[in-house]
Design a protein around this motif. Structure first.
Motif, short mmCIF file in Angstrom:
data_model
loop_
_atom_site.label_atom_id
_atom_site.label_comp_id
_atom_site.label_asym_id
_atom_site.label_seq_id
_atom_site.Cartn_x
_atom_site.Cartn_y
_atom_site.Cartn_z
N TYR A 86 19.06 -18.44 7.29
CA TYR A 86 18.69 -18.20 6.48
C TYR A 86 18.74 -18.74 5.22
N LEU A 87 19.50 -20.08 5.50
CA LEU A 87 19.99 -20.93 4.02
C LEU A 87 18.79 -21.23 3.74
N PRO A 88 18.16 -22.43 4.81
CA PRO A 88 16.78 -22.72 4.15
C PRO A 88 16.11 -21.86 3.67
N ARG A 89 15.77 -20.50 4.22
CA ARG A 89 15.02 -19.54 3.56
C ARG A 89 15.50 -18.68 1.89
N LEU A 90 16.46 -18.97 1.41
CA LEU A 90 17.32 -18.84 0.60
C LEU A 90 16.59 -20.12 -0.22
N PHE A 91 16.63 -20.98 0.05
CA PHE A 91 16.81 -22.30 -0.90
C PHE A 91 14.84 -22.51 -1.68
N VAL A 92 14.09 -21.69 -0.20
CA VAL A 92 12.52 -21.21 -0.58
C VAL A 92 12.44 -20.54 -1.85
N TYR A 93 13.26 -19.57 -1.22
CA TYR A 93 13.02 -18.40 -2.68
C TYR A 93 13.31 -18.46 -3.64
N HIS A 94 14.45 -19.29 -3.59
CA HIS A 94 15.50 -20.16 -4.86
C HIS A 94 14.58 -21.10 -5.54
N VAL A 95 14.16 -21.58 -5.15
CA VAL A 95 12.94 -22.55 -5.74
C VAL A 95 11.41 -22.12 -6.12
N LYS B 154 11.14 -18.46 -6.78
CA LYS B 154 11.08 -17.52 -7.77
C LYS B 154 11.88 -17.36 -8.94
N ALA B 155 12.93 -18.04 -8.18
CA ALA B 155 14.24 -17.75 -9.39
C ALA B 155 13.71 -18.00 -10.86
N GLY B 156 13.38 -18.59 -11.54
CA GLY B 156 13.09 -19.27 -12.23
C GLY B 156 12.40 -18.22 -13.18
N LYS B 157 11.71 -17.29 -12.50
CA LYS B 157 10.77 -15.97 -12.50
C LYS B 157 11.38 -14.97 -13.21
N VAL B 158 12.60 -14.84 -12.82
CA VAL B 158 13.70 -13.56 -13.19
C VAL B 158 14.90 -14.07 -13.56
N GLN B 159 15.48 -13.32 -14.74
CA GLN B 159 16.36 -13.64 -15.42
C GLN B 159 17.93 -13.40 -14.99
N ASP B 160 18.61 -14.48 -14.64
CA ASP B 160 20.09 -14.69 -13.87
C ASP B 160 19.46 -14.90 -12.38
N ALA B 161 18.32 -14.83 -12.20
CA ALA B 161 18.01 -15.23 -10.17
C ALA B 161 18.72 -16.51 -10.12
N PRO B 162 18.72 -17.72 -10.40
CA PRO B 162 19.65 -18.37 -9.70
C PRO B 162 20.89 -18.62 -9.55
N ILE C 34 22.41 -15.71 -9.55
CA ILE C 34 22.41 -15.07 -8.25
C ILE C 34 22.26 -15.41 -6.96
N PHE C 35 21.51 -16.45 -6.51
CA PHE C 35 20.71 -17.20 -5.77
C PHE C 35 22.45 -18.24 -5.69
N GLN C 36 22.91 -19.08 -6.22
CA GLN C 36 23.86 -19.65 -5.46
C GLN C 36 24.45 -18.93 -5.90
N GLU C 37 25.11 -17.43 -5.99
CA GLU C 37 26.64 -16.96 -5.66
C GLU C 37 26.11 -16.74 -4.09
N MET C 38 25.17 -15.93 -3.62
CA MET C 38 24.53 -15.73 -1.94
C MET C 38 24.54 -16.60 -1.39
N GLU C 39 24.26 -17.67 -1.80
CA GLU C 39 24.63 -19.35 -1.00
C GLU C 39 25.37 -19.83 -0.66
N GLU C 40 26.41 -19.73 -1.51
CA GLU C 40 27.82 -20.32 -1.83
C GLU C 40 28.62 -18.88 -0.61
N LYS C 41 28.55 -17.65 -0.61
CA LYS C 41 29.25 -17.38 0.50
C LYS C 41 28.64 -17.31 1.82
N LEU C 42 27.03 -17.38 2.04
CA LEU C 42 26.88 -17.34 3.54
C LEU C 42 27.68 -18.76 4.14
N ILE C 43 27.64 -20.34 3.20
CA ILE C 43 28.28 -21.45 3.77
C ILE C 43 29.55 -20.75 4.25
#
Length: 149
Positions: A29-38, A40-48, A50-59
């Motif tokens: 799942y984590l590499p898939r989150l990285f795909v979306y982070h790279v 999609k994140a720039g297209k939505v306000q505050d998405a980066p 949110i992605f960073q929090e999801m990635e950190e908690k997953l790890i």
């Protein structure tokens, strides 16, 4: 001590399998989150953030504890007398693959830090390709343990 190892073996093996399943879920799942982070994140306000929090908690909450439990239970099984035929190839193939899986886990952690520091240089395509690493290692591990080549 040997008697205790034999008594707890089925429990340790069960816990090992559950931990490996959890660890693998995170490694997929984590590499898939990285795909979306790279991508999609720039297209939505505050998405980066949110992605960073999801990635950190997953790890921190799933992957790291699952990896530690997988290793501890695996090592307990390794020291249980008569379980492993060290003259065969399979335990060595599994061991090398588990070390590879652990390296990949740490590599993902470094990539997460790159995102935090704003210095990610990999593309979504590159993360998709790296997402195949745990799959290949899993195939080797399962075949080694089940087929015992």
């Amino acid at each position: 001590m040997e008697d205790l190892l034999f008594v707890i073996y089925p429990w340790v093996k069960s816990l090992h399998i559950m931990a490996v399943i959890s660890w693998m879920a995170g490694l997929f799942y984590l590499p898939r989150l990285f795909v979306y982070h790279v991508e999609k994140a720039g297209k939505v306000q505050d998405a980066p953030v949110i992605f960073q929090e999801m990635e950190e908690k997953l790890i921190r909450v799933i992957m790291r504890p699952a990896m530690v439990v997988s290793w501890v239970c695996g090592l307990i099984m390794v020291v249980t007398p008569g379980i492993i035929d060290w003259g065969a190839v399979w335990p060595w193939a599994k061991g090398v693959s588990v070390i590879g899986m652990t390296w990949f886990h740490h590599w993902l952690g470094l990539r997460r830090k790159d995102f935090l520091m704003g210095r990610n240089r990999l593309t979504g395509r590159q993360y998709r390709m790296m997402n195949e690493v745990p799959t290949l290692l899993m195939v080797v591990i399962v075949l080694a343990v089940i087929v015992k080549f």
